[in-house]
Design an enzyme around this catalytic site. Structure first.
Site, PDB file in Angstrom:
ATOM      1  N   ASP A   1      -7.313 -15.618   6.526  1.00 55.38           N
ATOM      2  CA  ASP A   1      -5.830 -15.613   6.687  1.00 55.38           C
ATOM      3  C   ASP A   1      -4.824 -14.360   5.443  1.00 55.38           C
ATOM      4  OD1 ASP A   1      -3.566 -18.056   6.689  1.00 55.38           O
ATOM      5  OD2 ASP A   1      -3.985 -17.394   4.967  1.00 55.38           O
TER       6      ASP A   1
ATOM      7  N   GLY B   1      -3.210 -29.863  -0.346  1.00 52.80           N
ATOM      8  CA  GLY B   1      -2.938 -29.594   0.851  1.00 52.80           C
ATOM      9  C   GLY B   1      -2.074 -28.231   1.538  1.00 52.80           C
TER      10      GLY B   1
ATOM     11  N   LYS C   1       0.385 -17.747  11.590  1.00 54.07           N
ATOM     12  CA  LYS C   1      -0.194 -15.908  11.196  1.00 54.07           C
ATOM     13  C   LYS C   1      -0.985 -15.918  12.070  1.00 54.07           C
ATOM     14  CE  LYS C   1      -1.464 -19.150   8.149  1.00 54.07           C
ATOM     15  NZ  LYS C   1      -1.447 -20.076   7.308  1.00 54.07           N
TER      16      LYS C   1
ATOM     17  N   THR D   1       1.909 -31.203   7.584  1.00 54.24           N
ATOM     18  CA  THR D   1       2.630 -30.966   6.008  1.00 54.24           C
ATOM     19  C   THR D   1       3.922 -30.166   6.202  1.00 54.24           C
ATOM     20  OG1 THR D   1       0.605 -30.541   5.292  1.00 54.24           O
ATOM     21  CG2 THR D   1       1.969 -29.702   4.152  1.00 54.24           C
ATOM     22  N   VAL D   2       3.786 -28.538   6.822  1.00 57.79           N
ATOM     23  CA  VAL D   2       4.480 -27.695   6.989  1.00 57.79           C
ATOM     24  C   VAL D   2       5.764 -28.493   7.880  1.00 57.79           C
ATOM     25  CG1 VAL D   2       5.746 -25.855   7.625  1.00 57.79           C
ATOM     26  CG2 VAL D   2       3.300 -26.041   6.811  1.00 57.79           C
TER      27      VAL D   2
ATOM     28  N   LYS E   1      -2.217 -12.294   7.728  1.00 60.40           N
ATOM     29  CA  LYS E   1      -0.950 -12.164   7.109  1.00 60.40           C
ATOM     30  C   LYS E   1      -0.899 -11.017   6.411  1.00 60.40           C
ATOM     31  CE  LYS E   1      -0.641 -16.236   4.503  1.00 60.40           C
ATOM     32  NZ  LYS E   1      -1.588 -17.398   4.206  1.00 60.40           N
TER      33      LYS E   1
ATOM     34  N   GLU F   1       9.298 -16.101   9.903  1.00 58.70           N
ATOM     35  CA  GLU F   1       8.859 -15.695   8.333  1.00 58.70           C
ATOM     36  C   GLU F   1       8.029 -16.878   7.045  1.00 58.70           C
ATOM     37  OE1 GLU F   1      11.901 -13.732   6.126  1.00 58.70           O
ATOM     38  OE2 GLU F   1      10.032 -14.368   5.426  1.00 58.70           O
TER      39      GLU F   1
ATOM     40  N   ILE G   1       8.630 -16.960   0.353  1.00 55.95           N
ATOM     41  CA  ILE G   1       8.549 -15.337  -0.260  1.00 55.95           C
ATOM     42  C   ILE G   1       9.105 -15.527   0.808  1.00 55.95           C
ATOM     43  CG2 ILE G   1       8.203 -13.777  -1.378  1.00 55.95           C
ATOM     44  CD1 ILE G   1       5.917 -14.702  -2.494  1.00 55.95           C
TER      45      ILE G   1
ATOM     46  N   GLY H   1       4.585 -17.571   2.768  1.00 58.29           N
ATOM     47  CA  GLY H   1       5.314 -19.101   2.489  1.00 58.29           C
ATOM     48  C   GLY H   1       7.208 -18.808   2.364  1.00 58.29           C
TER      49      GLY H   1
HETATM   50  N1  HSE Z   1      -3.555 -21.695   3.622  1.00 54.31           N
HETATM   51  C1  HSE Z   1      -2.837 -20.646   3.558  1.00 54.31           C
HETATM   52  C2  HSE Z   1      -2.853 -20.833   2.026  1.00 54.31           C
HETATM   53  C3  HSE Z   1      -1.465 -21.443   3.446  1.00 54.31           C
HETATM   54  O1  HSE Z   1      -4.065 -21.176   1.152  1.00 54.31           O
HETATM   55  O2  HSE Z   1      -1.958 -19.483   1.749  1.00 54.31           O
HETATM   56  C4  HSE Z   1      -0.323 -20.977   3.615  1.00 54.31           C
HETATM   57  O3  HSE Z   1      -0.858 -20.142   4.927  1.00 54.31           O
END
Ligand code: HSE
Length: 429
Positions: A199, A185, A103, A11-12, A203, A127, A134, A132
């Site tokens: 997650d 996604g 991350k 995706t990214v 971060k 970054e 921001i 994402g």
């Molecule tokens: N899985 C993460 C989210 C993606 O839902 O924000 C971006 O780090």
């Protein structure tokens, strides 16, 4: 001209490639720098991603990028710990700058990566690893560098925020909302990382390290996810004027830091309460600047690609970019507060028998532990049966709260385990 190689065409990776190809002219107009996409590595180089990739760019061989002397910047977008870590270390040791959205890797093994980068006089841009699109890393490293950061509150996992928003607005159940986030996604390959708060904590570790000058402290973060939240608590919170959000919280308190991730009730009137769906927001308070708020898309191909390409441009502009983590070995090791020592307001939902004297037994125990009640609501009436009894408290110490709830849950008039949620906002008078 700066030559770029991407590892990971998911995706990214797709968003990043699209921006490099389709916005190459715009970037050159603004910066005078031509970014040249020289290689993209992936196991699957057949699938049509809807972009015109120049001939010879796609490859299955990671060494075509990692060991290619013409490539200046390696972009790691496969995620996870291995083989991403080995690829990044190899790129750094080959004298290449690295840009990554990883991350999980930076939060847990960033020390070794930043030291390797410093030893080789190259940079690691990240970054895209937090929130994402921001530019929050730039904010913490540059925009607010003059401040002592006092606190950070972040909604930084789009998947969890999407699920909570769906549960709040349409009463959708947890698993249906999660499936929808996955289809769109937003979720990690392993969605447990999203819904269990991991997650978010990855971060937070990165933001806290940059903000407070402390080492990466992922293993010291208290983490709770959203999997046990019930629609009932979301509804009661709403009736009391609160939204429930999965918040990353970092606060500097009397020479110590609080680092925690958990569902939190926030007054509906706060701007951050209005951050819904997959959107992210980070609220940062600095001693000089006061309150600031950053809002935008925290996931997805193009927003995250936007952050990746901004790092590539920084590296291309200056020949290098400060990661802000260079002095990681010399950092202040501020004590992370034990969770039992934090103070907060709380929401409790007791499942108590509807019988005279029950409230006084519960409030008696709360009083024994120095927990002062700000409001009580009994939801419904069912003489002799169990009903939800909702209590909001003034500030109390977490250790006392846990001890009091343990005692209360043993009462014969309490039918189920008490739910509790920490509450932010102004304390009731
Ligand atoms: N899985 C993460 C989210 C993606 O839902 O924000 C971006 O780090």
């Amino acid at each position: 001209m700066v030559n770029v190689g991407i590892i990971g065409f998911g995706t990214v990776g797709t968003g990043t490639a699209r921006i490099l190809i389709e916005n190459g002219d715009v970037i050159e107009e603004k910066t005078g720098i031509r970014l040249n996409l020289l290689g993209i590595v992936d196991r699957d180089i057949e699938r049509d991603r809807g972009i015109d990739i120049p001939h010879g760019v796609l490859t299955r061989e990671v060494s075509d990028v990692l060991d290619n002397p013409d490539i200046d910047v390696v972009v790691e977008l496969i995620g996870g710990i291995q083989p991403a870590k080995d690829f990044i270390l190899r790129a750094l040791n080959n004298g290449k700058h690295v840009v990554t959205a990883n991350k999980a890797l930076l939060a847990t093994e960033g020390g070794e990566i930043f030291e390797t980068a410093a030893r080789n006089s190259v940079s690691v841009g990240f970054e895209a690893a937090v929130a994402g699109g921001i530019p929050i890393i730039k904010v913490l490293k540059e925009g607010l560098v003059a401040n002592k950061v006092l606190s950070i509150y972040g909604i930084i996992n789009g998947t969890s925020n999407f699920i909570l928003t769906k549960m709040t607005e349409s009463g959708m159940d947890f698993s249906d909302a999660l499936s929808e986030a996955q289809v769109l996604g937003y979720a990690e390959a392993n969605p447990a990382l999203d819904i269990e708060g991991v997650d978010t904590a990855h971060k937070l570790a990165i933001m806290a390290s940059l903000s407070f000058g402390i080492p990466l402290s992922y293993d010291k973060i208290h983490i709770e996810g959203i999997t046990t939240l019930t629609p009932q608590d979301i509804e009661f919170a709403g009736e009391l004027g609160y939204k429930i959000k999965l918040l990353a919280i970092a606060k500097s308190v009397n020479g110590e830091v609080e680092l925690r991730v958990h569902p939190t009730m926030i007054p509906e009137s706060y701007l951050i309460s209005k951050v819904d769906g997959v959107l992210n927001a980070v609220y940062v308070v600095g001693d000089a600047v006061g309150e600031t708020l950053y809002y935008g898309r925290g996931a997805g191909d193009m927003p995250t690609g936007s952050a990746v390409v901004s790092d590539i441009v920084d590296i291309a502009r200056d020949g290098t970019v400060s990661s802000g983590m260079e002095y990681i070995g010399k950092r202040r090791d501020l004590k992370v507060k034990a969770m039992g020592d934090i103070e907060s307001m709380y929401y409790f939902r007791f499942t108590a028998l509807d019988r005279p004297g029950v409230l006084s037994r519960i409030s008696g125990i709360l009083g024994d532990y120095n927990i002062s009640i700000a409001a009580v609501i009994q939801k419904g009436r069912q003489v002799g049966a169990a009903v939800p009894l909702v209590v909001l408290t003034h500030r109390a110490r977490e250790r006392d709260v846990r001890a009091a709830l343990q005692e209360i849950d043993r009462l014969d008039v309490v039918a189920d385990r008490t739910a509790f949620i920490r509450v932010e906002g102004e304390e009731a008078p």
